[in-house]
Design a protein around this motif. Structure first.
Motif, short mmCIF file in Angstrom:
data_model
loop_
_atom_site.label_atom_id
_atom_site.label_comp_id
_atom_site.label_asym_id
_atom_site.label_seq_id
_atom_site.Cartn_x
_atom_site.Cartn_y
_atom_site.Cartn_z
N LEU A 112 0.89 -1.24 0.05
CA LEU A 112 -0.01 -0.17 -0.04
C LEU A 112 0.84 1.39 -0.20
O LEU A 112 0.48 2.32 -0.70
N ILE A 113 1.89 1.43 0.82
CA ILE A 113 2.78 2.52 0.91
C ILE A 113 3.40 2.53 -0.40
O ILE A 113 3.65 3.89 -0.99
N ILE A 114 3.92 1.50 -1.23
CA ILE A 114 4.42 1.45 -2.44
C ILE A 114 3.43 2.43 -3.49
O ILE A 114 3.80 3.19 -4.35
N VAL A 115 2.30 1.79 -3.60
CA VAL A 115 1.18 2.27 -4.37
C VAL A 115 1.02 3.86 -4.00
O VAL A 115 0.99 4.64 -5.09
N CYS A 116 1.12 4.38 -2.86
CA CYS A 116 0.74 5.49 -2.40
C CYS A 116 1.86 6.35 -3.05
O CYS A 116 1.62 7.48 -3.51
N VAL A 117 3.11 6.19 -2.85
CA VAL A 117 4.34 6.77 -3.23
C VAL A 117 4.11 6.87 -4.84
O VAL A 117 4.41 8.01 -5.42
N ILE A 118 3.69 5.90 -5.65
CA ILE A 118 3.67 6.03 -7.02
C ILE A 118 2.53 6.99 -7.38
O ILE A 118 2.82 7.78 -8.29
N VAL A 119 1.60 6.93 -6.72
CA VAL A 119 0.15 7.92 -7.06
C VAL A 119 0.69 9.42 -6.66
O VAL A 119 0.44 10.29 -7.39
N LEU A 120 1.66 9.58 -5.49
CA LEU A 120 2.01 10.75 -5.13
C LEU A 120 3.22 11.33 -6.34
O LEU A 120 2.95 12.45 -6.66
N PRO A 129 8.38 16.82 -0.30
CA PRO A 129 9.56 16.37 1.23
C PRO A 129 8.71 15.76 2.25
O PRO A 129 9.20 14.49 2.80
N PRO A 130 8.04 16.61 2.83
CA PRO A 130 7.43 16.08 4.27
C PRO A 130 6.38 14.56 3.89
O PRO A 130 6.60 13.63 4.58
N ILE A 131 5.85 14.69 2.85
CA ILE A 131 4.86 13.61 2.44
C ILE A 131 5.97 12.34 2.25
O ILE A 131 5.73 11.12 2.52
N TYR A 132 6.97 12.50 1.39
CA TYR A 132 7.99 11.52 1.11
C TYR A 132 8.67 11.01 2.38
O TYR A 132 8.87 9.74 2.61
N THR A 133 8.98 11.88 3.41
CA THR A 133 9.73 11.59 4.54
C THR A 133 8.54 10.71 5.44
O THR A 133 9.06 9.68 6.10
N SER A 134 7.41 11.02 5.36
CA SER A 134 6.36 10.21 6.12
C SER A 134 6.14 8.94 5.80
O SER A 134 6.28 7.86 6.49
N CYS A 135 6.17 8.84 4.31
CA CYS A 135 6.05 7.52 3.64
C CYS A 135 7.18 6.81 3.81
O CYS A 135 7.13 5.32 4.26
N MET A 136 8.56 7.31 4.10
CA MET A 136 9.74 6.48 4.16
C MET A 136 9.76 5.98 5.54
O MET A 136 10.04 5.00 6.01
N VAL A 137 9.10 6.79 6.61
CA VAL A 137 9.20 6.63 8.17
C VAL A 137 8.31 5.18 8.20
O VAL A 137 8.35 4.27 8.91
N ILE A 138 7.07 5.35 7.50
CA ILE A 138 6.20 4.30 7.87
C ILE A 138 6.72 3.02 6.94
O ILE A 138 6.67 1.89 7.58
N LEU A 139 7.34 3.07 5.95
CA LEU A 139 7.92 1.88 5.35
C LEU A 139 9.00 1.19 5.96
O LEU A 139 9.00 0.02 6.40
N SER A 140 9.91 2.16 6.71
CA SER A 140 10.93 1.62 7.65
C SER A 140 10.40 0.83 8.89
O SER A 140 10.96 -0.19 9.30
N GLN A 141 9.42 1.42 9.52
CA GLN A 141 8.68 0.95 10.51
C GLN A 141 7.95 -0.30 10.53
O GLN A 141 8.32 -1.22 11.01
N THR A 142 7.53 -0.36 9.02
CA THR A 142 6.87 -1.65 8.75
C THR A 142 7.74 -2.54 8.62
O THR A 142 7.50 -3.95 8.85
N TRP A 143 8.99 -2.48 7.71
CA TRP A 143 9.82 -3.37 7.59
C TRP A 143 10.58 -3.80 8.80
O TRP A 143 10.77 -4.98 8.80
N ALA A 144 10.67 -2.92 9.76
CA ALA A 144 11.46 -3.39 10.95
C ALA A 144 10.28 -4.63 11.79
O ALA A 144 10.71 -5.46 12.18
N GLY A 145 9.08 -4.15 11.78
CA GLY A 145 8.07 -4.67 12.25
C GLY A 145 8.00 -6.24 11.81
O GLY A 145 7.71 -7.33 12.41
N ARG A 146 8.04 -6.21 10.46
CA ARG A 146 7.89 -7.61 9.75
C ARG A 146 9.32 -8.40 9.98
O ARG A 146 9.14 -9.62 10.35
N GLN A 147 10.58 -7.76 10.23
CA GLN A 147 11.78 -8.59 10.62
C GLN A 147 11.58 -9.07 12.16
O GLN A 147 12.04 -9.93 12.31
N LYS A 148 11.19 -8.15 13.07
CA LYS A 148 10.95 -8.51 14.31
C LYS A 148 9.82 -9.84 14.53
O LYS A 148 10.14 -10.76 15.30
#
Length: 112
Positions: free
Chosen positions: A12-20, A32-51
């Motif tokens: 979903l995050i990748i789709v949102c980034v493409i649409v943006l 930049p703020p939207i891009y930063t927010s998407c990157m933070v959400i993506l990194s948190q999701t990745w960390a949660g998946r790894q955990k």
């Protein structure tokens, strides 16, 4: 449910980034703020998946270890029962060759 969310969120995050990215004119400098927010959400999701995968792997290892422990105890009991049937006395020894538990059959065998 948590596992499904962790797999669906990055998509979903990748789709949102493409649409943006396709609607850059609409953002008017707010990228930049939207891009930063998407990157933070993506990194948190990745960390949660790894955990989650680490916890699942740990749980599987503990489960396998418990199953092996039960199997080892069953085999030890079977061996002790068989030896007690065929031998005059059976004495479990520790690593320093001391008796681990009292053996009445050994005492009677030694006439003690």
């Amino acid at each position: 449910i948590r596992s499904h969310v962790l797999w669906i969120m990055p998509a979903l995050i990748i789709v949102c980034v493409i649409v943006l990215a396709l609607n850059m004119d609409f953002l008017d400098g707010h990228w930049p703020p939207i891009y930063t927010s998407c990157m933070v959400i993506l990194s948190q999701t990745w960390a949660g998946r790894q955990k989650e995968s680490y916890k699942r792997e740990t749980w599987q290892l503990i489960s396998n270890l418990k199953a092996q422990e039960v199997e080892l105890q069953r085999r030890q009991h079977t061996a002790m029962t068989m030896l007690s049937t065929f031998c005059d006395c059976v004495c479990p020894l520790g690593p320093d060759f001391c008796l681990l538990e009292p053996s009445p059959r050994l005492a009677s065998f030694l006439l003690y």
